[in-house]
Design a protein around this motif. Sequence first.
Motif, PDB file in Angstrom:
ATOM      1  N   ASN A   1       0.821  -1.672   0.278  1.00 59.27           N
ATOM      2  CA  ASN A   1       0.510  -0.457  -0.366  1.00 59.27           C
ATOM      3  C   ASN A   1       0.573   1.604   0.372  1.00 59.27           C
ATOM      4  O   ASN A   1       0.910   1.842  -0.700  1.00 59.27           O
ATOM      5  CB  ASN A   1      -1.120  -0.110   1.299  1.00 59.27           C
ATOM      6  CG  ASN A   1      -0.270  -0.079   2.436  1.00 59.27           C
ATOM      7  OD1 ASN A   1       0.968  -0.665   2.941  1.00 59.27           O
ATOM      8  ND2 ASN A   1      -1.057   0.633   3.581  1.00 59.27           N
ATOM      9  N   SER A   2       2.198   0.709   0.616  1.00 59.79           N
ATOM     10  CA  SER A   2       2.551   2.318   1.403  1.00 59.79           C
ATOM     11  C   SER A   2       3.430   2.869  -0.550  1.00 59.79           C
ATOM     12  O   SER A   2       3.998   3.972  -1.432  1.00 59.79           O
ATOM     13  CB  SER A   2       4.370   2.068   1.822  1.00 59.79           C
ATOM     14  OG  SER A   2       3.655   2.500   2.844  1.00 59.79           O
TER      15      SER A   2
ATOM     16  N   ARG B   1       1.071   4.380  -3.115  1.00 60.82           N
ATOM     17  CA  ARG B   1       1.160   5.478  -3.100  1.00 60.82           C
ATOM     18  C   ARG B   1       2.253   5.906  -3.340  1.00 60.82           C
ATOM     19  O   ARG B   1       2.256   7.495  -3.598  1.00 60.82           O
ATOM     20  CB  ARG B   1       0.558   5.959  -1.487  1.00 60.82           C
ATOM     21  CG  ARG B   1      -0.849   5.470  -0.767  1.00 60.82           C
ATOM     22  CD  ARG B   1      -1.254   5.837   0.494  1.00 60.82           C
ATOM     23  NE  ARG B   1       0.045   5.695   1.711  1.00 60.82           N
ATOM     24  CZ  ARG B   1      -0.252   4.675   2.294  1.00 60.82           C
ATOM     25  NH1 ARG B   1      -0.955   3.764   2.230  1.00 60.82           N
ATOM     26  NH2 ARG B   1       0.222   4.118   3.202  1.00 60.82           N
TER      27      ARG B   1
ATOM     28  N   THR C   1       2.444   9.021  -6.497  1.00 58.73           N
ATOM     29  CA  THR C   1       1.884  10.180  -5.981  1.00 58.73           C
ATOM     30  C   THR C   1       3.991  10.616  -7.571  1.00 58.73           C
ATOM     31  O   THR C   1       3.554  11.972  -7.624  1.00 58.73           O
ATOM     32  CB  THR C   1       3.554  10.825  -4.637  1.00 58.73           C
ATOM     33  OG1 THR C   1       2.210  10.197  -3.926  1.00 58.73           O
ATOM     34  CG2 THR C   1       3.556  12.386  -4.498  1.00 58.73           C
TER      35      THR C   1
END
Length: 267
Positions: free
Chosen positions: A51-52, A55, A59
Amino acid sequence: MKVKKEKEENKGSKHSVPNLERALKILELLTKYPEGLNITDISNHLDIPMNSTFRITSTLLDFGYLYRNEGSKAFTITGKLLSLGYSVLNEQTLIEKSIDVMRLLRDDIKETVLLGIMVNHEGIVLELIPGLHSIKFWVDIGTVFPSNVAAPSKAMIAFMPPNQQKEILDKMDFKKYTKQTITNISDYKKILKEVRTIGFSTDRGEEVTGVHCIGAPIFNRNGSPIAAIWVTGPEERLPEKSFNAIGVKVKEHAKLISERFGFYSEL
């Protein structure tokens, strides 16, 4: 457990920003995989939660630092990151002051001429003037070249201060590409000493068999190497017996660019 792991990862500095560190690690990782990596590969390589990873890559994609192949879903680095380096180091001025000299060298030698710099312990291609032969060598702007084999890296490293030189040599893995590759620091130091004496460097098929390169450093007004130009071509057109004659020409053209930065020498 995740909180504990994160604290352990950043215990070296109380000012660390975990996701920023992860983003930088992702960018560094992708420089080693020009074909790209997907989210799962990145997560596995760096041991970052999926999940990190999602993200952070999203970005970086939104800000234009990454490109995602919609077919393979693999992420690759865009030229925007390199443009930051241009801004900081003023490479655009370097290209402007070098391009006409590079064309002169290309017209003389007939082979492809390139311009590159060192970033940390690796080299990056900034500009290229294609050769005049029907079959010529071409690499993409932004291509990273390994320091232990590339003629431009040798040209720049040879003239660096001892402490800077040592820092780069300590990071080299001396990966073997061909039977000509220099694979140990002792032999590499001998090559650097020779380069410093004659003023130009060579790649005798050390990365790609049958491809030769001859390079020379560009200096700033303080005598520090800031870049290098080099010619590349097939062994048949750039045989070792021609290295000295061509090396002198490459060195002379590099000297013309150095003089535009205020450096004058008999090198």
